[in-house]
Design an enzyme around this catalytic site. Sequence first.
Site, mmCIF file in Angstrom:
data_model
loop_
_atom_site.group_PDB
_atom_site.id
_atom_site.type_symbol
_atom_site.label_atom_id
_atom_site.label_comp_id
_atom_site.label_asym_id
_atom_site.label_seq_id
_atom_site.Cartn_x
_atom_site.Cartn_y
_atom_site.Cartn_z
ATOM 1 N N SER A 135 0.857 -1.171 0.000
ATOM 2 C CA SER A 135 0.000 0.000 0.000
ATOM 3 C C SER A 135 0.901 1.230 0.000
ATOM 4 C CB SER A 135 -0.867 -0.052 1.264
ATOM 5 O OG SER A 135 -1.596 1.133 1.398
ATOM 6 N N LYS A 161 -1.249 -0.868 -4.263
ATOM 7 C CA LYS A 161 -2.467 -0.113 -3.946
ATOM 8 C C LYS A 161 -2.053 1.325 -3.689
ATOM 9 C CE LYS A 161 -4.953 -0.033 0.407
ATOM 10 N NZ LYS A 161 -5.699 -0.838 1.394
ATOM 11 N N LYS A 163 -2.995 5.088 -2.429
ATOM 12 C CA LYS A 163 -3.934 5.885 -1.648
ATOM 13 C C LYS A 163 -4.319 7.088 -2.491
ATOM 14 C CE LYS A 163 -3.942 3.663 2.290
ATOM 15 N NZ LYS A 163 -5.182 3.137 2.874
ATOM 16 N N ASP A 188 -7.278 3.111 -2.986
ATOM 17 C CA ASP A 188 -8.004 3.145 -1.715
ATOM 18 C C ASP A 188 -8.215 4.604 -1.332
ATOM 19 O OD1 ASP A 188 -9.041 2.823 0.792
ATOM 20 O OD2 ASP A 188 -7.265 1.870 1.670
ATOM 21 N N GLU A 213 -11.342 0.922 -3.576
ATOM 22 C CA GLU A 213 -11.648 0.575 -2.183
ATOM 23 C C GLU A 213 -12.210 1.784 -1.437
ATOM 24 O OE1 GLU A 213 -8.229 -1.059 -0.250
ATOM 25 O OE2 GLU A 213 -9.252 -1.276 1.670
ATOM 26 N N ASP A 238 -13.997 -1.588 3.032
ATOM 27 C CA ASP A 238 -13.113 -1.807 4.180
ATOM 28 C C ASP A 238 -13.792 -1.213 5.420
ATOM 29 O OD1 ASP A 238 -11.113 -1.758 6.096
ATOM 30 O OD2 ASP A 238 -9.740 -0.464 5.006
ATOM 31 N N LYS A 262 -10.331 -7.524 7.811
ATOM 32 C CA LYS A 262 -9.384 -7.191 8.881
ATOM 33 C C LYS A 262 -9.985 -7.728 10.165
ATOM 34 C CE LYS A 262 -7.626 -2.823 6.977
ATOM 35 N NZ LYS A 262 -7.823 -1.365 6.974
ATOM 36 N N GLY A 290 -4.406 -4.553 5.994
ATOM 37 C CA GLY A 290 -3.330 -4.365 6.974
ATOM 38 C C GLY A 290 -3.496 -3.040 7.684
HETATM 39 O O1 NPG Z 1 0.343 -2.625 4.778
HETATM 40 O O2 NPG Z 1 -0.325 -2.728 6.818
HETATM 41 C C1 NPG Z 1 -0.311 -2.199 5.714
HETATM 42 C C2 NPG Z 1 -1.128 -0.944 5.523
HETATM 43 C C3 NPG Z 1 -2.173 -1.076 4.500
HETATM 44 O O3 NPG Z 1 -3.107 0.882 3.551
HETATM 45 C C4 NPG Z 1 -3.084 0.144 4.484
HETATM 46 N N1 NPG Z 1 -3.824 0.304 5.573
HETATM 47 O O4 NPG Z 1 -6.822 2.036 4.992
HETATM 48 O O5 NPG Z 1 -6.366 -0.057 4.986
HETATM 49 C C5 NPG Z 1 -6.060 1.109 5.223
HETATM 50 C C6 NPG Z 1 -4.694 1.431 5.776
HETATM 51 C C7 NPG Z 1 -4.667 1.795 7.222
HETATM 52 C C8 NPG Z 1 -3.454 1.930 7.856
HETATM 53 C C9 NPG Z 1 -5.793 1.990 7.950
HETATM 54 C C10 NPG Z 1 -3.386 2.278 9.211
HETATM 55 C C11 NPG Z 1 -5.723 2.336 9.276
HETATM 56 C C12 NPG Z 1 -4.517 2.479 9.911
#
Ligand code: NPG
Length: 376
Positions: A135, A161, A163, A188, A213, A238, A262, A290
């Site tokens: 990500s 992915k 953001k 996302d 997403e 999500d 998750k 994640g």
């Molecule tokens: O690789 O762990 C990872 C992060 C993946 O983008 C990611 N997580 O929106 O899913 C999400 C985002 C996130 C990170 C959300 C931290 C909340 C806290």
Amino acid sequence: MRIERATLYLVEMPLVAPFVTSFGEQRVRRALLVALESGGRTGWGECVAGTGPWYSPETSDTARHVILDFVLPLLKGREIGHPSEFPALVAPIRGHAMAKAAVEAALWDLHAQREGVPLAALLGGTRDRVPAGVSVGIQPDVETLVSRVAGYVGEGYRRVKLKVKPGWDLEPLAAVRERFPDLPLSVDANAAYALADAAHLREFDRFGLLMVEQPLAHDDLVGHAQLAEALRTPLCLDESITSPGRAWEALELGACRILNVKQGRLGGLSAVLEVHELAQERGVPLWCGGMLETGIGRALNAAVASLPGFTLPHDISATDRYYREDIATPPFRLEDGHIRVPTRPGLGVEVDLARLQRYAVAMWAWRPRGGTDDEG
Ligand code: NPG
């Protein structure tokens, strides 16, 4: 098993680089860790709640309060035969999915250790390695983004992915797509758009994305169902999917065609198994999301991703994508674009207590007969 003692640690782990999303910038991962002791073993759970209520209403501090004052007292004097008994036990506590999930995770770890099996096997996992996606947060400019993506692609990540948010979407997407025409790519938005942006979001269709997403608000299933009609690219949810019941509602409404799973957001591994069953029945593809987990949560995610219904690359990257040094060993490494599912009993990683002490900023001990000793 009976819980003889619980210890909560609040750790602050510096990230190798700031992680920027539509809801803010993160430089440190603040994580609440739960250690449950029973029969000479320690089970670990990581709470995925963040410092502030930006991604979800929970924070590491609300989770600590709920765990110490409401969840652990419900375990007092209880014999727990199997961790699947836990959701019914904590059902009187409304909400606080991430707090519950962290304690449940430690129970699953303890149970798997006691049975001498890896967590993945206990859950019904069928893979020994899982495809790793990465990500990529919002960058200062498009050139920096393209070079970061090139770095990750070079390391072997199987899916990227990006953001996105209003003002950071079509231009960066076009640049990445031009440089990597065949790369499995998704975006996302972390709820940054409104239904009124539908015509703009339709522009995403030309980039051949695996999914878009969570474009709209966390509580807007109907809006997502309407947007899904306007887009060719599948929607994935999500933030909206806070329970197995919500997953069912989203699918019934046609609000998404893909689910990001998750365990923290859903309220634990039992909830994950329910969503997995629902998705299998309906042929809905799953992948594991994640939350910048330490090795404790990363090991659990790898076990989740080993389930047969998890067919898309995951937000499970190598440890070094986020941390120079982790509190759990061994670190997760990328091998041919995959992460190995741990094979040792339980979570299958070792918590390095010296490192834990180094990164801990507060600690609370709980015993069934006493109250709470605040050692912070
Ligand atoms: O690789 O762990 C990872 C992060 C993946 O983008 C990611 N997580 O929106 O899913 C999400 C985002 C996130 C990170 C959300 C931290 C909340 C806290």
